[in-house]
Scaffold this motif. Structure first.
Motif: not given
Length: 334
Positions: A74-78
């Motif tokens: 999720g952090i990578a896509y945020a």
């Protein structure tokens, strides 16, 4: 770009996920994206998300890898300047995001802001208790002793996460504590002293989870104290004391309620940190162990329900359906 990215790891979470997402969509602050990370679920999550009409809600699917890697995905896509974490069975009050965004916007030296939390059971019924925290400013030393920051209460600058790295990949318990320790070594924290989210207490299998949690605590504590200044090494015993006190409570809160195991972890906690013997939490724990031992599981459950009902009445605690007006200032200690 959205101002806030909300990351919700989900593994076969459809029992509570719709209610969780609804609490997000009712936020007074609306400039956000919701990243639901499907961690190899076998339920109907893909179909359910596809039927949502709100374009802010997005599904990211991956093979089952655990909660830490799901959050890292999720952090990578945020895309947001700020990142908020929410577990798939927890709930937010409508003003949570708004108040946290204002806090970070107005305090550029703060890297992370968290809130107090209220407890509910698996059916959404409150027990009238609010878990408070005073972890603000330079919190590193406080967090070395114990975790005082609830994951679903957190909003953090995305740049902080980029600087300290992601969640520990192999940890599925206490992974948030490890993250907060690392962030607190570089950034100040802030706390909004209101219960702006509900934590859902769902009984789990004792044999499956408590030993894994114990090993997770061991890993986090040993890692955290690996390079601390010698003058702070005495805090390590404090940390093990608080960790074992937590494990004792977990033994009582599991589906089988093992008071003997709770008593074992309670004694370990006191042996590590004798001062805990006189703490409010240990006194509560000792009373609970004695009550469970004397009355048995069924009667103990009835006593808990009575205690919760009295506490709700005394505090005028709102029902879950009045979440829109939920605001509690309660000095109950964590």
């Amino acid at each position: 770009m959205p101002k806030v990215s909300i990351i919700i790891p989900a593994y076969n979470a459809m029992t509570y996920l719709p209610e969780t997402v609804e609490s997000v969509l009712r936020q007074t602050f609306t400039d956000f994206e919701v990243l639901i990370v499907d961690d190899g679920s076998s339920d109907q999550i893909v179909q359910w998300v596809s039927e949502l009409e709100d374009p802010r809600v997005k599904l990211i699917s991956q093979e089952n890898q655990g909660v830490s890697l799901a959050r890292n995905t999720g952090i990578a896509y945020a895309q947001g300047e700020y990142v908020a974490f929410l577990d798939a069975d927890d709930l937010w009050t409508p003003t949570k995001l708004e108040k946290q965004v204002i806090c970070l916007d107005q305090n550029p030296s703060v890297g992370l802001v968290h809130t107090w939390m209220a407890l509910i059971d698996c059916k959404g019924k409150s027990n009238g208790r609010v878990m408070t925290s005073n972890a603000e400013g330079n919190t590193w030393q406080q967090l070395l002793e114990k975790n005082m920051v609830a994951c679903s209460s957190v909003m953090v600058r995305r740049c902080c996460l980029q600087n300290v790295g992601g969640f520990e990949p192999h940890l599925n318990f206490a992974e948030d504590w490890d993250m907060w320790i690392r962030i607190s070594a570089h950034y100040h924290f802030a706390v909004i002293k209101e219960a702006l989210y509900y934590y859902r207490q769902v009984p789990n299998s004792l044999s499956k989870n408590i030993r894994v949690l114990e090993q997770a605590f061991l890993f986090v504590i040993e890692k955290a104290f690996h390079s601390v200044p010698p003058k702070l090494l005495y805090l390590k015993k404090h940390s093990y004391g608080y960790a074992n006190l937590c494990l004792a409570w977990k033994a009582l809160q599991s589906s089988c309620r093992d008071y003997k195991l709770a008593r074992y972890y309670r004694q370990k906690a006191i042996s590590y940190y004798p001062h805990l013997r006189y703490s409010h939490e240990n006194i509560r724990l000792s009373v609970a162990i004695i009550a469970l031992q004397l009355f048995g599981n069924d009667s103990y459950s009835k006593l808990l329900e009575l205690a919760y009902a009295l506490r709700r009445q005394i505090l005028s605690f709102p029902n879950l359906d009045s979440i829109n007006s939920f605001k509690i200032i309660d000095k109950t200690t964590q």
